[in-house]
Scaffold this motif. Structure first.
Motif, PDB file in Angstrom:
ATOM      1  N   ILE A 144       1.201  -1.162  -0.028  1.00  0.00           N
ATOM      2  CA  ILE A 144       0.201   0.073  -0.063  1.00  0.00           C
ATOM      3  C   ILE A 144       1.335   1.482   0.155  1.00  0.00           C
ATOM      4  N   LYS A 145       0.281   2.134  -0.356  1.00  0.00           N
ATOM      5  CA  LYS A 145       1.670   3.507  -1.334  1.00  0.00           C
ATOM      6  C   LYS A 145       0.421   4.712  -0.924  1.00  0.00           C
ATOM      7  N   ILE A 146       1.396   5.935   0.171  1.00  0.00           N
ATOM      8  CA  ILE A 146       0.761   6.729  -0.042  1.00  0.00           C
ATOM      9  C   ILE A 146       1.925   7.514  -0.582  1.00  0.00           C
ATOM     10  N   GLU A 147       1.271   8.456  -1.533  1.00  0.00           N
ATOM     11  CA  GLU A 147       2.138   9.296  -2.177  1.00  0.00           C
ATOM     12  C   GLU A 147       1.361  11.414  -1.878  1.00  0.00           C
ATOM     13  N   THR A 148       2.450  11.950  -1.419  1.00  0.00           N
ATOM     14  CA  THR A 148       1.822  13.203  -1.142  1.00  0.00           C
ATOM     15  C   THR A 148       2.714  14.617  -2.273  1.00  0.00           C
ATOM     16  N   ARG A 149       2.266  14.630  -2.746  1.00  0.00           N
ATOM     17  CA  ARG A 149       2.607  16.103  -3.375  1.00  0.00           C
ATOM     18  C   ARG A 149       2.503  17.376  -3.195  1.00  0.00           C
ATOM     19  N   LEU A 150       2.874  18.666  -3.550  1.00  0.00           N
ATOM     20  CA  LEU A 150       2.705  19.724  -3.426  1.00  0.00           C
ATOM     21  C   LEU A 150       2.142  20.415  -5.114  1.00  0.00           C
ATOM     22  N   LEU A 151       1.102  20.640  -5.358  1.00  0.00           N
ATOM     23  CA  LEU A 151       1.088  20.777  -7.074  1.00  0.00           C
ATOM     24  C   LEU A 151       0.991  22.480  -6.980  1.00  0.00           C
ATOM     25  N   SER A 152       0.553  23.634  -6.058  1.00  0.00           N
ATOM     26  CA  SER A 152       1.008  25.197  -6.283  1.00  0.00           C
ATOM     27  C   SER A 152       0.553  25.214  -4.955  1.00  0.00           C
ATOM     28  N   LEU A 153       1.251  26.599  -4.991  1.00  0.00           N
ATOM     29  CA  LEU A 153       1.101  27.458  -3.743  1.00  0.00           C
ATOM     30  C   LEU A 153       1.545  28.775  -4.546  1.00  0.00           C
ATOM     31  N   HIS A 154       0.522  29.175  -4.063  1.00  0.00           N
ATOM     32  CA  HIS A 154      -0.091  31.217  -4.276  1.00  0.00           C
ATOM     33  C   HIS A 154      -0.806  31.165  -3.566  1.00  0.00           C
ATOM     34  N   GLU A 155       0.161  32.470  -2.478  1.00  0.00           N
ATOM     35  CA  GLU A 155      -0.578  33.495  -2.020  1.00  0.00           C
ATOM     36  C   GLU A 155      -0.803  32.394  -0.860  1.00  0.00           C
ATOM     37  N   HIS A 156       0.132  31.762  -0.306  1.00  0.00           N
ATOM     38  CA  HIS A 156      -0.430  30.963   1.207  1.00  0.00           C
ATOM     39  C   HIS A 156      -1.274  30.390   0.661  1.00  0.00           C
ATOM     40  N   LYS A 157      -2.263  29.895  -0.125  1.00  0.00           N
ATOM     41  CA  LYS A 157      -2.644  28.443  -0.076  1.00  0.00           C
ATOM     42  C   LYS A 157      -2.368  27.673  -1.400  1.00  0.00           C
TER      43      LYS A 157
END
Length: 210
Positions: A144-157
């Motif tokens: 079982i694999k759980i992957e977490t990644r950031l797609l975008s970061l804009h104005e603290h969102k």
């Protein structure tokens, strides 16, 4: 209405609090059963294990029914929390279940994902717990694999994407939309292969939409 909401929140919280140690009891009783040689002792441990499973099933059912009635805009509870710790808590909760099924559980968090975020911690927790629980239930070997990644970061969102991947049986293409319907089960209860209320993915979809 306030009293009803408070009652629902209490039931949901206490169900989560009980589920963690109960999962440990179920897993450890199964490990103990494998080590015992005395038939009477083995029978007693089997009863502990079976009773624990029945209670866990009851708790999950109560929690899901309570949760489904709380899915509306005002149900969002925004708070600051440690996203990495949340992932660790989920993995720790499911550790015994994966160990008993001899499955590997892998967590990949991209370094760009912020550790501390503001959001509805409990709903993110419930989404991932439901998906990972399903992944374990329907996987006989592998990981079982759980992957977490950031797609975008804009104005603290931050827009963060989660993937739950498994080497299990999968879902037939014709049923992939239906599995999100309330009480729908890809494998009918009468076949006795997999337990569940057919409401977990329905909650997941509503929480994600919210």
């Amino acid at each position: 209405q306030e009293a009803s909401r408070a009652k629902s929140e209490f039931i949901a919280n206490i169900s989560h609090d009980i589920r963690t140690p109960l999962t440990g009891i179920i897993g450890l009783s199964q490990i103990l059963e494998e080590k015992l040689n005395n038939p009477d002792d083995k029978q007693s441990v089997q009863w502990i294990n079976e009773s624990g499973k029945q209670l866990l099933g009851l708790l999950n059912g109560v929690l899901e029914v309570v949760s489904i009635h709380k899915v509306h805009e005002h149900a969002l509870q925004m708070e600051s929390f440690d996203l990495y710790r949340l992932m660790e808590d989920i993995v720790e909760l499911e550790r015994i279940a994966t160990k008993l099924r001899q499955l590997e559980i892998i967590v990949n968090i991209s370094p760009s994902v912020p550790r501390h975020v503001v959001g509805d911690r409990m709903k993110i927790y419930r989404i991932l717990l439901n998906l990972i629980g399903n992944a374990i239930k329907f996987t006989d070997k592998g990981y079982i694999k759980i992957e977490t990644r950031l797609l975008s970061l804009h104005e603290h969102k931050a827009l963060i994407e989660f993937h739950v991947i498994d080497t299990g049986i999968g879902i037939p293409l014709a049923l992939q939309k239906k599995v999100f319907s309330r009480f729908f089960k890809a494998t009918p209860s009468y076949k006795g292969l997999y337990l569940g209320n057919g409401i977990g993915l329905h909650i997941v979809k509503k929480y994600i939409k919210l």
